[in-house]
Design a protein around this motif. Structure first.
Motif, PDB file in Angstrom:
ATOM      1  N   LEU A 293       0.820  -1.210   0.000  1.00 19.55           N
ATOM      2  CA  LEU A 293       0.000   0.000   0.000  1.00 19.55           C
ATOM      3  C   LEU A 293       0.857   1.264   0.000  1.00 19.55           C
ATOM      4  N   LEU A 294       2.113   1.145   0.371  1.00 19.68           N
ATOM      5  CA  LEU A 294       3.020   2.297   0.422  1.00 19.68           C
ATOM      6  C   LEU A 294       3.582   2.669  -0.953  1.00 19.68           C
ATOM      7  N   ILE A 295       3.495   1.769  -1.905  1.00 20.99           N
ATOM      8  CA  ILE A 295       4.074   2.017  -3.235  1.00 20.99           C
ATOM      9  C   ILE A 295       3.518   3.294  -3.847  1.00 20.99           C
ATOM     10  N   ALA A 296       2.250   3.564  -3.644  1.00 24.39           N
ATOM     11  CA  ALA A 296       1.627   4.761  -4.218  1.00 24.39           C
ATOM     12  C   ALA A 296       2.207   6.053  -3.648  1.00 24.39           C
ATOM     13  N   ARG A 297       2.857   5.966  -2.492  1.00 27.65           N
ATOM     14  CA  ARG A 297       3.383   7.167  -1.833  1.00 27.65           C
ATOM     15  C   ARG A 297       4.880   7.354  -2.044  1.00 27.65           C
ATOM     16  N   MET A 298       5.510   6.509  -2.842  1.00 21.39           N
ATOM     17  CA  MET A 298       6.955   6.635  -3.058  1.00 21.39           C
ATOM     18  C   MET A 298       7.251   7.033  -4.489  1.00 21.39           C
ATOM     19  N   LYS A 299       8.492   7.432  -4.702  1.00 20.61           N
ATOM     20  CA  LYS A 299       8.952   7.777  -6.045  1.00 20.61           C
ATOM     21  C   LYS A 299      10.037   6.819  -6.515  1.00 20.61           C
ATOM     22  N   ALA A 300      10.318   5.807  -5.749  1.00 18.17           N
ATOM     23  CA  ALA A 300      11.402   4.870  -6.039  1.00 18.17           C
ATOM     24  C   ALA A 300      10.973   3.798  -7.035  1.00 18.17           C
ATOM     25  N   ALA A 301      11.958   3.328  -7.794  1.00 20.40           N
ATOM     26  CA  ALA A 301      11.786   2.122  -8.595  1.00 20.40           C
ATOM     27  C   ALA A 301      11.951   0.938  -7.649  1.00 20.40           C
ATOM     28  N   LEU A 302      11.371  -0.198  -7.998  1.00 22.38           N
ATOM     29  CA  LEU A 302      11.418  -1.355  -7.113  1.00 22.38           C
ATOM     30  C   LEU A 302      11.968  -2.583  -7.824  1.00 22.38           C
ATOM     31  N   LEU A 303      12.822  -3.307  -7.114  1.00 20.15           N
ATOM     32  CA  LEU A 303      13.297  -4.618  -7.544  1.00 20.15           C
ATOM     33  C   LEU A 303      12.895  -5.586  -6.441  1.00 20.15           C
ATOM     34  N   ILE A 304      12.023  -6.518  -6.757  1.00 20.02           N
ATOM     35  CA  ILE A 304      11.528  -7.475  -5.779  1.00 20.02           C
ATOM     36  C   ILE A 304      11.918  -8.871  -6.252  1.00 20.02           C
ATOM     37  N   ALA A 305      12.774  -9.533  -5.485  1.00 21.33           N
ATOM     38  CA  ALA A 305      13.248 -10.883  -5.808  1.00 21.33           C
ATOM     39  C   ALA A 305      12.666 -11.841  -4.774  1.00 21.33           C
ATOM     40  N   ILE A 306      11.859 -12.760  -5.233  1.00 23.91           N
ATOM     41  CA  ILE A 306      11.096 -13.644  -4.352  1.00 23.91           C
ATOM     42  C   ILE A 306      11.633 -15.067  -4.446  1.00 23.91           C
ATOM     43  N   ALA A 307      11.813 -15.711  -3.326  1.00 23.21           N
ATOM     44  CA  ALA A 307      12.227 -17.115  -3.307  1.00 23.21           C
ATOM     45  C   ALA A 307      11.040 -17.996  -3.700  1.00 23.21           C
ATOM     46  N   GLN A 308      11.331 -19.111  -4.351  1.00 21.57           N
ATOM     47  CA  GLN A 308      10.238 -19.973  -4.812  1.00 21.57           C
ATOM     48  C   GLN A 308       9.388 -20.510  -3.657  1.00 21.57           C
ATOM     49  N   ASN A 309       9.997 -20.791  -2.506  1.00 22.79           N
ATOM     50  CA  ASN A 309       9.183 -21.296  -1.398  1.00 22.79           C
ATOM     51  C   ASN A 309       8.367 -20.175  -0.748  1.00 22.79           C
TER      52      ASN A 309
END
Length: 148
Positions: free
Chosen positions: A66-82
């Motif tokens: 929900l905070l994404i709408a309030r930031m100006k940053a680009a995001l890199l999200i790396a998720i583990a398969q489990n």
């Protein structure tokens, strides 16, 4: 060839006079802190990276997604398969939040287990860790400028 690195030892190598990049590795609390930092300092944080972070989508009023709408940053999200197996809809919710906020985001489920970027973890995966590192450096370079 190998970098022999650990994201758990990493702390902010993206820096320029105006923008910084911040990273988080493997924590219920640290993942949300990168999002909160990007919101607290939107003009300063150019990019954030989250590696096998947890609790990025939850039912609280301050859930990181929900905070994404309030930031100006680009995001890199790396998720583990489990982690993806435990909360399969999280990546879609994060992606939708970034699209709605018109924030650039790279999100990927890595073929590795939670903790794969931590060099002393039993599940450390050098190939996938180096891929994550290179994606972080590229993201920071693109959205922050200087990387050292």
């Amino acid at each position: 060839m190998g970098m022999n690195w650990s994201l758990s030892e990493y702390s902010g190598i993206c820096h320029s006079p105006a923008r910084i990049g911040i990273a988080q590795v493997q924590s219920q609390s640290c993942g949300p802190f990168t999002f909160r930092t990007a919101v607290a300092r939107p003009a300063r944080v150019g990019a954030l990276a989250s590696f096998h972070g947890a609790n990025l989508v939850n039912d609280t009023a301050d859930s990181p997604h929900l905070l994404i709408a309030r930031m100006k940053a680009a995001l890199l999200i790396a998720i583990a398969q489990n982690d993806d197996a435990r909360q399969a809809d999280a990546k879609d919710i994060l992606r939708a939040a970034a699209e709605k906020a018109e924030r650039p985001m790279e999100i990927e489920v890595y073929p590795a287990q939670h903790g794969w970027c931590t060099i002393d973890a039993p599940v450390y995966d050098q190939v996938q860790a180096e891929k994550a590192w290179s994606r972080m450096l590229a993201t920071f370079e693109r959205y922050c400028g200087a990387v050292s």
